[in-house]
Design an enzyme around this catalytic site. Sequence first.
Site, PDB file in Angstrom:
ATOM      1  N   THR A  70       0.845  -1.200   0.000  1.00 19.17           N
ATOM      2  CA  THR A  70       0.000   0.000   0.000  1.00 19.17           C
ATOM      3  C   THR A  70       0.881   1.252   0.000  1.00 19.17           C
ATOM      4  OG1 THR A  70      -1.742  -1.175   1.163  1.00 19.17           O
ATOM      5  CG2 THR A  70      -1.832   1.222   1.254  1.00 19.17           C
ATOM      6  N   GLN A 179       0.762  -9.793  -6.066  1.00 19.18           N
ATOM      7  CA  GLN A 179       0.246 -11.176  -6.180  1.00 19.18           C
ATOM      8  C   GLN A 179       1.044 -12.001  -7.184  1.00 19.18           C
ATOM      9  OE1 GLN A 179      -1.918 -12.589  -4.226  1.00 19.18           O
ATOM     10  NE2 GLN A 179      -2.881 -10.823  -3.216  1.00 19.18           N
ATOM     11  N   SER A 197       4.890  -6.825  -1.600  1.00 20.49           N
ATOM     12  CA  SER A 197       4.670  -6.916  -0.164  1.00 20.49           C
ATOM     13  C   SER A 197       5.298  -8.190   0.393  1.00 20.49           C
ATOM     14  CB  SER A 197       3.162  -6.949   0.068  1.00 20.49           C
ATOM     15  OG  SER A 197       2.895  -6.981   1.431  1.00 20.49           O
ATOM     16  N   HIS A 199       4.484  -9.807   3.235  1.00 17.29           N
ATOM     17  CA  HIS A 199       3.634 -10.790   3.922  1.00 17.29           C
ATOM     18  C   HIS A 199       2.891 -11.715   2.966  1.00 17.29           C
ATOM     19  CE1 HIS A 199      -0.505  -8.916   3.719  1.00 17.29           C
ATOM     20  NE2 HIS A 199       0.177  -7.805   3.591  1.00 17.29           N
ATOM     21  N   CYS A 319      -8.900  -7.008   1.631  1.00 15.93           N
ATOM     22  CA  CYS A 319      -8.970  -5.562   1.882  1.00 15.93           C
ATOM     23  C   CYS A 319     -10.333  -4.976   1.533  1.00 15.93           C
ATOM     24  CB  CYS A 319      -7.882  -4.849   1.106  1.00 15.93           C
ATOM     25  SG  CYS A 319      -6.285  -5.488   1.534  1.00 15.93           S
TER      26      CYS A 319
END
Length: 374
Positions: A70, A179, A197, A199, A319
């Site tokens: 983000t 992704q 990201s 995680h 999200c």
Amino acid sequence: MIYLDYSSTTPVLPEVLDSFNKVTSEYFGNSNSLHSLGIKSKELLDSAINQVSELLNIDKDTITFTSGATESNNIALIGTCLANKDKGNHIIVSKLEHPSIYGICDYLTTIGFKVSYVNNTQEGVIDFEDLKKKITKDTILVSICMVNSETGVRQPLRTIRQVMNKCKSGIILHSDITQALGKIPVNFNDFDLASASGHKIHAPLGIGLFYKSKKVKVNSLLYGSTNSFHPGTYPLPLIVSFSKALRISLHELEKKQEIVEKWSEKLLKNFSKFENIKINHPKYSIPHIINISLMNIKPETFIHALEKHEIYISSNTACSSGKLSTSVMALYNDKKRAETTLRISISPLTKLEEITVFINAFNGIYEKLSELND
Ligand code: PMP
């Protein structure tokens, strides 16, 4: 427990957690300090950055560690708009972005930028003709998610870039690769900017990547004592964990893709038996993400019924859970289909036994809930 929600987040791998703990306790010196503890931390930092640069085949100066995708998306979109506003005030994004991109676009419109949303085909691929039509002399940035988080649809970024260049040279291409990284090969020459990201690749929460090619100008959104997109003391345990998780996730990637492909085929075969289930998995979807619409059953009812078997899946993207799936809407323009989605996301860690237990539980619950709705 059967976890089939790997696209929402992933468990930290034990060996990554070991590194996190070791660095936290043994490398606590600030990597900017001049004493030997600082130098020890700086050496570890440099080696982690070098590892990420080698694994991704990118220059180490193009890498910024952020708090997550983000934040990287914010730097990419707002920072690019601010740095290039003398060239134009128009950006284009797809209708298959992560919700964070739309939040940023809403903000950009409040400070004078115009945002266009490019159409896609029913297969989910960017509509090249629509992209050509939407590019104007004021377009400075195009942002296209490499793999859609809800349906797994993958975009042909190289072709998209060629289409952009034919209309106007110098438009910056950003891709949210959150992704894609660790699941499929990513070629960083296909775009100028990227967000990812930790995680999603078995690193801890709170670490992400922002990639910026040296050819483009992007303003920082944060200022501090160091000249960086993410100034402040480096979170060394997170950075080392990220580099380790990345190395592990890219190891034998092809073999891992084959495993996921096998489980994906089994799941799709099962779902296709049910007349009322629509499969939202166009041919360009990666096998790791399977999206279906139950049509006659509320997704939350289904998720909670599965939870009783200790099986965990999502409705749409974590999200925006509970809301209509914007991606399924963008693909099929069918409200009911977009309101009743379930997302099953698998990993190479998923075992055949887990798929079998999931399928049995799914089928039992589906039949029971369908009867109740008749
Ligand atoms: N982009 C995509 C495509 C995602 O799937 C996610 C996570 N759901 C994000 C961005 C946001 O990532 P983070 O949680 O690291 O901010």
